[in-house]
Scaffold this active site. Structure first.
Site, PDB file in Angstrom:
ATOM      1  N   CYS A  98       0.908  -1.244   0.025  1.00 38.60           N
ATOM      2  CA  CYS A  98       0.013   0.109  -0.064  1.00 38.60           C
ATOM      3  C   CYS A  98       0.888   1.078   0.019  1.00 38.60           C
ATOM      4  CB  CYS A  98      -0.946   0.059   1.269  1.00 38.60           C
ATOM      5  SG  CYS A  98      -1.902   1.332   1.254  1.00 38.60           S
ATOM      6  N   CYS A 197      -6.774  -3.120   6.917  1.00 40.25           N
ATOM      7  CA  CYS A 197      -7.804  -2.113   6.944  1.00 40.25           C
ATOM      8  C   CYS A 197      -9.112  -2.518   6.192  1.00 40.25           C
ATOM      9  CB  CYS A 197      -7.395  -0.790   6.626  1.00 40.25           C
ATOM     10  SG  CYS A 197      -6.534  -0.867   4.847  1.00 40.25           S
TER      11      CYS A 197
END
Length: 355
Positions: A98, A197
């Site tokens: 990410c 997440c």
RNA sequence: UGGAGCAUCGUCCAGUGGUUAGGACUGCGGUUUUUGGUGCCGCCAACCUAGGUUCGAAUCCUAGUGCUCCAG
């Protein structure tokens, strides 16, 4: 004064980062990266709430906040990467990807294209900008406990030359929260984010069971080859794992290794089982912040977030591989995880554990 | 079919007349953590059935049921 685009997640850290940049007199613009909006069974994705938090902070600071859609890239480079790695029996680190592809990929590139001088995030890390084309050095945060450079090793020093991390110098999280409170940002009590997440509290196990095809197989004792039980898929387990084996009656057992070919999960009751310890790692897909591999030699290596920095010999191996040798064996290093190399405070880069 | 032994949380064991029936493992939850995993803390959960003896039974007796072992 520079034009700074700051990634604002709606959390405490990036809020304070934005506030500090405003106070320093920069021309600050907030960007909310919308990476994932999909709900999962039993989990409502909180992206809209996070965005609302970020907007509230932006209003307080008097800056603009825009939403940038990164869902395609996020899915391809983080979510799909995660699933694919697990399917192949590895233990991926999605946050590392990410940072590379979203925060210091899509986001940063677009920010620069729109005229930003710098990008900023709420990472706990420090940079030392290089002069005249020299790549920046990435340094661990002042707060060694919160340091997040373990997740940042795949990003280049050129990128870090144009990045700032305003909270990397804070002593600890409570100081960050206190600073948020002083500024009336209103989110100082928001809990830390936790876990992967986009999976949230659903948990990795049920996410993988929903996503990958179940593949029942044997749980085998590493020392003897005795079949102790059954599992729902070797991809559900990682080296050193204890929970989820559902083997009652005996002592606690730990996963020593998994074999996605034969679909066997090997376990041992011995916490010091030789199979759990590694003296040497082979890293693939190495990246170096400076752009090239450091000279072979002794460095500090970390094989997990919040893990100890261990002395190790790091040297290039055949092809693009890197060989890491520890003087003392290290416990439960999982293939697919990052091994990150440090020289003192400096994060040099690293690689992905092949074996 | 004779002889012997054993039946306690999901699992493995402890508890031989008075215990809130204990522990380990599993499971679940929390904590730690911007990955996974570990660690730490906590929670759930059981005396095979039916009679009897006794003030009192997981514990003693009888029968039943189930399982294990030795005979054959």
């Amino acid at each position: 004064m520079s034009t700074v685009y700051v990634g604002m997640s709606g959390g405490v850290d990036s809020a304070l980062a934005a506030a500090l940049l405003v106070e320093q007199g920069h021309d600050v613009r907030g960007i909310y990266m919308r990476n994932w909006t999909q709900d999962l069974p039993g989990f409502r994705c909180p992206w809209a709430d996070d965005l609302a938090d970020a907007e509230r902070v932006a209003v307080t600071l008097g800056i603009d906040l825009d939403v940038w859609d990164c869902e395609q890239e996020y899915r391809a480079t983080v979510a799909d990467y995660l699933v694919d790695a697990y399917a192949h029996g590895r233990t991926p680190n999605p946050d590392v990807m990410c940072n590379q592809t979203i925060k210091f990929g899509t986001f940063a590139q677009r920010a620069f294209a729109e005229g930003a001088d710098l990008v900023a995030t709420g990472h706990y890390a420090r940079v030392e900008h290089g002069r005249s084309g020299v790549p920046a050095r990435l340094l661990r945060a002042v707060d060694e406990h919160k340091d997040q450079t373990y997740f940042m090793w795949r990003v280049s020093g050129e990128m870090y030359n144009r990045a700032v991390f305003p909270i990397g110098g804070y002593a600890n999280k409570s100081a960050v929260r206190a600073a948020c409170a002083e500024r009336g940002l209103g989110i100082e009590d928001k809990p830390d984010s936790d876990g992967i997440c986009f999976i949230g509290p659903v948990g990795l196990r049920s996410f993988l069971l929903d996503t990958l095809e179940r593949r029942p197989g044997d749980i085998v004792e590493w020392e003897t080859g005795t079949v102790l039980g059954r599992h729902e898929g070797a991809f559900l387990f990682t080296v050193g794992q204890r929970r989820g084996l559902d083997l009652g009656g005996g002592p606690a057992r730990y996963v020593v290794s998994t074999d996605t070919e034969t679909n066997v999960v090997y376990v041992s009751a011995d916490r010091d089982c030789p199979g759990l310890w590694t003296r040497e790692l082979l890293l693939e897909d190495a990246r170096w912040v400076a752009g090239e591999a450091p000279a072979a030699g002794r460095y500090l290596v970390r094989t997990r977030h919040t893990g100890p920095l261990r002395e190790a010999s790091v040297r290039p191996d055949e092809g693009a591989l890197v060989r890491v040798t520890f003087p003392e064996p290290v416990r439960t290093v999982a293939p697919g995880q990052s091994a990150v190399v440090y020289d003192g405070l400096e994060c040099m880069g690293g690689g992905i554990v092949a074996r």
